[in-house]
Design an enzyme around this catalytic site. Structure first.
Site, short mmCIF file in Angstrom:
data_model
loop_
_atom_site.label_atom_id
_atom_site.label_comp_id
_atom_site.label_asym_id
_atom_site.label_seq_id
_atom_site.Cartn_x
_atom_site.Cartn_y
_atom_site.Cartn_z
N LYS A 87 0.86 -1.19 0.00
CA LYS A 87 0.00 0.00 0.00
C LYS A 87 0.89 1.24 0.00
CE LYS A 87 -4.27 1.26 2.41
NZ LYS A 87 -4.98 1.10 3.70
N VAL A 88 0.71 2.08 -1.00
CA VAL A 88 1.61 3.20 -1.26
C VAL A 88 0.79 4.49 -1.33
CG1 VAL A 88 3.30 4.13 -2.91
CG2 VAL A 88 3.07 1.64 -2.64
#
Ligand code: E4P
Length: 218
Positions: A87-88
């Protein structure tokens, strides 16, 4: 439509899993902190526990904000389990990292998305999932569901494979509206998933059925 649970609470994850309708899990640093999970090793161990409970995509968020560090952290997370999705955040360095991960076949979830333009950028970078935050937009008097609808339309116009993961889903109506406008996934707390069960006519109807059955069995 996929149902993800938005928590780091293992009991809630297990309960949703036992219901038989769970497709994955999303976490974030705040959700980890809420469960008292602090420190690198504890966080990693917690992700492993989640992966043991649920056989589906598990979003694990990076803390880094510069490209090299996001890549280092994300690759280490992806090594933990094949179901880990990195998750960025939707920042410049994050978009570059999503492109890097995508080229390497590492799944990503682009988080903190609040506009259609951001969602378009995430898709172009090859994100597996994009997470527009419905509830947080509603909190500032902006229509979160309308954004989901807009992104679904844009992705459909161009055939982007990025899945629209409606996040910050706070109640049952949010979930149903996300389904109406074609979100691929919703992520929400357990209470929203179990809230789908509830209807007073179901409760009163069942009460009557059981009472009538009991009359005939006296
Ligand atoms: C998404 O992945 C986020 O973790 C989450 O949905 C945010 O929800 P909130 O706005 O209720 O904190």
């Amino acid at each position: 439509m996929k149902f993800f649970i938005d928590t780091a609470n293992l009991q809630d994850i297990q309960e949703a899993q036992d219901l038989g309708v769970l497709d994955g899990v999303t976490t974030n640093p705040s959700l980890m902190a809420k469960e008292g999970i602090f420190g690198h090793d504890n966080v990693i161990a917690h992700y492993k526990k989640i992966c043991e409970i649920v056989d589906g995509d598990i979003s694990a968020e990076v803390i880094a904000t510069d490209f090299d560090e996001i890549v280092r952290e994300g690759e280490a997370l992806a090594e933990l389990h094949p179901n880990i999705v990195v998750k960025v955040p939707m920042i410049k360095e994050g978009v570059k990292a999503i492109r890097h991960f995508s080229d390497k076949g590492i799944k990503t979830n682009c988080t903190l998305v609040f506009s259609a333009g951001q969602a378009l950028l995430a898709a172009k970078a090859g994100a597996t999932y994009v997470s527009p935050f419905v509830g947080r937009l509603d909190d500032i008097s902006t229509d979160g569901i309308q954004l989901i609808e807009q992104i679904v339309q844009i992705y459909s116009n161009y055939g982007y494979q990025t899945q629209v993961l409606a996040a910050s889903v706070r109640h049952v109506m949010h979930l149903v509206q996300c389904a109406e406008v074609g979100a691929d996934v919703v992520t929400c707390p357990l209470s929203v998933i179990t809230g789908l069960l509830k209807h007073p006519l179901t409760d009163s109807g069942l009460k009557t059925f059981l009472a009538d059955h009991a009359k005939g069995n006296k």
